[in-house]
Write a protein that holds these residues in place. Sequence first.
Motif, short mmCIF file in Angstrom:
data_model
loop_
_atom_site.label_atom_id
_atom_site.label_comp_id
_atom_site.label_asym_id
_atom_site.label_seq_id
_atom_site.Cartn_x
_atom_site.Cartn_y
_atom_site.Cartn_z
N LEU A 3 0.86 -3.33 -7.40
CA LEU A 3 1.64 -2.06 -7.33
C LEU A 3 2.54 -1.62 -8.35
N GLN A 4 3.08 -2.98 -9.04
CA GLN A 4 3.98 -2.63 -10.32
C GLN A 4 2.24 -1.59 -11.23
N SER A 5 1.77 -1.48 -11.26
CA SER A 5 1.01 -1.37 -12.45
C SER A 5 1.05 0.98 -11.54
N SER A 6 0.55 0.47 -9.69
CA SER A 6 0.07 1.56 -9.58
C SER A 6 1.89 2.52 -9.43
N VAL A 7 2.85 2.02 -9.75
CA VAL A 7 3.93 2.89 -9.51
C VAL A 7 4.65 3.05 -11.09
N ALA A 8 4.15 2.14 -12.60
CA ALA A 8 3.70 2.63 -13.13
C ALA A 8 3.51 3.76 -13.70
N PHE A 40 0.57 -1.43 -0.06
CA PHE A 40 -0.03 -0.24 0.34
C PHE A 40 1.09 1.90 0.16
N GLU A 41 2.00 1.11 -0.03
CA GLU A 41 3.03 2.34 -0.33
C GLU A 41 3.57 2.00 -1.84
N LYS A 42 2.62 3.33 -2.69
CA LYS A 42 3.34 2.77 -4.37
C LYS A 42 4.13 3.66 -3.86
N TYR A 43 5.51 3.19 -4.18
CA TYR A 43 6.96 3.59 -4.68
C TYR A 43 7.48 2.43 -5.07
N GLU A 44 8.84 3.10 -5.71
CA GLU A 44 9.73 1.81 -6.36
C GLU A 44 10.32 1.02 -5.77
N ALA A 45 10.34 2.01 -4.52
CA ALA A 45 11.52 1.38 -3.34
C ALA A 45 10.73 0.54 -2.84
N SER A 46 8.99 0.27 -2.42
CA SER A 46 7.86 -1.19 -2.04
C SER A 46 8.11 -2.25 -2.43
N LEU A 47 8.89 -2.07 -4.19
CA LEU A 47 8.75 -3.41 -4.94
C LEU A 47 9.31 -4.28 -4.44
N GLU A 48 10.89 -3.82 -4.16
CA GLU A 48 12.07 -5.11 -3.84
C GLU A 48 11.48 -5.49 -2.29
#
Length: 838
Positions: A129-134, A59-67
Motif C-alpha cells: 500500500l505504501q508503494s501504491s500511495v507513493a 484496497f483503498e489506495k489513499y494516504e488516509a488508509s495507511l493510518e
Amino acid sequence: MSKLLAIPLKKPSEVDVVKPLNNLIQSTYNGASAEEKSQYAEAVNDFSKQRNTAIWKFFEKYEASLEVVYAYYDQICALETKIAASELQIPFKWKDAFDKGSIFGGKISLTHTSILFEKVCVLFNIAALQSSVAASQHLDTDEGLKLAIKLLQQSAGIFQYLKGATPAAVPSEPTPDLSQDTLIVLQALMVAQAQEVFILKAIKDNMKDQIIAKLCCQGEEFYADVLRAMQKESVRNVWEKEWIPTVAGKQAGLHALTQLYQSLACRAAKKIGEEIARLRNAIDLFKAAQTRGGNESYLDEYFSRAKRNLAESTKDNEFIYNEMIPELSTLASPGKAQLAKPLPIGVPMASNFKDIFTNLVPVELHRALTASDMRKNEIVNGEIMKLRESTQTLNAVLASLNLPAAVEATDSNSGLPPSLREKATEVRDKGGIENIQTMLKDLPELLNRNREILDETERLLDEERDSDNQLHAQFKERWTRISSDKLTEMFRTNSKKYREVINNAIEADKVVRQKFEANQKGIELLSLPPEQIQQSLPSASGSVDQSCSSVQRLKQLMEAVDTIKAERDAVESELKSATFNMKDEFLHALQKDGAIDEPALSLARIGQTLSPLQAQVKESVERQQTLVADIQSAHGAFVSETGNCGSSRDKLYQELATAYDSYIELSGNLQEGTKFYNDLTQLLVVFQNKISDFVFARKTEKEELLKDLTTESSRQAPPATPALPSHYASTSGSGSDIPSTPASAPGAPPAMTPQQVPYPAQVHMPVPYGASANVPYPTYVPPPMPQSFNPYATLPYPGNYQYAGGFPQGPPPGSYGTYPGSYANQHGGYPNQKPPGW
C-alpha cells in the motif's frame, strides 16, 4: 520519468477471530472478574471489527488508509505480548499477491493458524500500500516528492524485515510473494525507486550537475541489481508482464541521465571532447531506454536536450576547440551518491495508536504471577497437609483409646456419650450413608464419560494419521506436507498423560471403595436415629467415678486436644488467606532487565509472608507428640484405677468414633473425586476441540493438496469443504453432551492406614506434580487454566512448569498450510507469459 511501480496486494479472507481469541484470553486470564471478562470480550469484538476494516482498507489506495492499517498492525504487535500467541488457533488465509498460482509452481494461497503469519501478511500489504500511495503522488510538487520518498523507504524497510521474519512465521513452503528471492527483489526495487525520486527532487531543486550525475549513477546501479534479481529462474515468472521491461528501461534511462548531467559538468569545465563522448553515449542510452521500456516518450525531454547539446557542442568543437573525442571506455565514472535506504519499522506505526487490550498484562508478567502463585500454594499446601496428617494421627490414637467417650460414659449408664451423640448428629445432617453410597455409585459413570472423550480424541488422531500415511505411500515424494507423526508428537504425549491420569483415578476409586466397605457397619449405625443407636448398644458394665484423678486428668487432656485442633483450624485459615502482590515487583524487573527472575523474587517474598505460619505448624506438630504421650500415660492410669479395660460397649464406641472419622474423610474424598472427574471432563473437551481443529485443518489441507496434484490431469470439481467441528457451534466447555455408560465398581484396593487420604480437601493449588499413597486423586481446576496445586497428583500435561501452561499444546504454530487449486482451474485459463529477460 515513467510511473513508479506499485506492488500488488495480498488478498485476505475473512475469518472468525472472536471465538478462538475469547477462549484463549479466558483460559490465560481465567482468574478475572466478571467485569474484566466483559471488558475482554468487548475488546475482542473491537479487534475483530478492526481487522475486517483494515484488511479491506488496503484496497483503498489513499494516504488516509495507511493510518487504519498501521493501527491494526500495532494492535497485533501489542496483542502478541499479552497472549500465548503460539496457542491461538485462527486459520488465517491469504492469497498470493501476484496470483500466478500453481501453474508456475507456486501456491495461489496459504492458510496458517498463526498470528505471526497474519502479522507477516499484514506487513506485506502495508509495504504494498505504501508503494501504491507513493506511485499516486504528484511528483512535480515538494509535498508529493517528500511523501513518495518516505513511503518507498519505509516499504523497503518492511521487505527487509520480512526476509528474516517470514521463515519463522511460515515454516512450510510460502506463496511466491513471500519467498526470499521475491522479498529481495521487492526491497531492492523500493530502494531503487526511492533513489529515483531523490533524483527528481535534486533536479527540481536545481542541485549541481555533478551531484545529480552521482545520484543517477547510483540509481542506475540499483536498477541493474533489481533487473538481475528479477530474472532469476526462481522468480522470473512471478512479476507483472510490464515489470521487467520497465525496470530495464529505467536502468538504461538513469544511465543516460548520468551521462547527460556529467556532460553538463564537462561543458562547464570546457571539456568539450569528453562532453561530446558522453552525449553520444547518452543519446544511445535514451533510445535503448525507450525501446526496452516500450515507451517512446520516456525521458523525451531529457533526450531532446541531449540531442540539442550534442549538436551545439559538435559545431563548437569543429569550428573552435578541435578537441579529440575520447573513447567511452577511457572516461572515468562520475562517482555515486546514495540517498535512498530502507527505514526501520516504526513502533508504533500509527500516530495515534490506542491499545484495545490495555487491561491485559504482558503475558510474561502473567506467567510469572501464575508461577509465583503456584510456588506459594505449593508451600501452603504442604504445611496444611502436615497439620491434617497430624490431626488424623491424633484422631486415630483417641479412637483406639475410646476417648473422649470412655470418660463421658461415666455420666450415664444409658445412651451415647455427648461426643458420640454430636458425631452421629453431624453424620445424619450430612446425608448419612446414603450420601456416600450415591457418590460412590456416580463415580463409574463419571469415569466412563472421561474415558470415552479420550478414546474419541485418540480415534480422531489415528484416523488422520492413517489417511496421511496412505497418501504418503500413494504419492511418495510428491506428497510434500509435514507428516502427521511429526505434527502430533505433543498431542500423543498429552494423550498418554491423560490416560495415565485416568488410570491413577481408577486406583483412587478402589482405595475409597475399600475404605467405605471397612467402615460401612459403623457409618450405618451413626446414620440411624438416636433411639435406634441406643437400642443397638450392649449393656453397660458400670459407671466410672468422676472424682478419680485419672478421669480428671483425661478430661483436661481432652480440652488440650480441642484447643490444638482449634489452633490448627485458625492456622490453616491463615495459610489459605495468605496473599501478596508481586505485580509491581515483577513489572519493575521486566522494565529494568527485560526479563523476570521469578523464583528468586517469589521465594524471598514467600519467606517473609509464610515463615511465621510455618513456625506455628512446626510447633503444633511437635507439641502433639508430648500431648499423645501424656494421653497414653493418663489412659493407662485410668485403666488401672477404674478397672475399665474395654467392655463390649467401649469397643463399639471405638468403632463408632473410627467410623465417624472415616465418614468425614470419605465425604471429602468423594466430593474431591466428583470434582476431579467433572474438571477433567472440561480439560478433555478442550483437548478434544484442539484435536478437532487440527484434524479439520489437516483435512482441508489434504483436499487442497490433492486438488493441486491432480489439477493438470483432471478437471474434476474440488472436493467438498469438510464440515466444521461440532464445538464451533458453541463456546461451552462442558462435557454434558458426552455419552456415558455406567461401569461396575473397581476391585478392592490395598489396605490403608488412618493417615491415608485419597482426596485431600481442595486448597488453592497450581498444576499438580505426582501421586502418593496419601492422595491418589489428582486435583484439577476447570479450564481454561488450572489454578490449584496438589503435590500428590499426577502431572496431567507436559510443558514448562515454571509458567504453568495449563493446556496440552498442539503442533507448532503455522505448521500446516493450505494448498489451493491451480491458477487455470480457478480463473479458467492461463495468464500471459513473461517476456524474456534482457
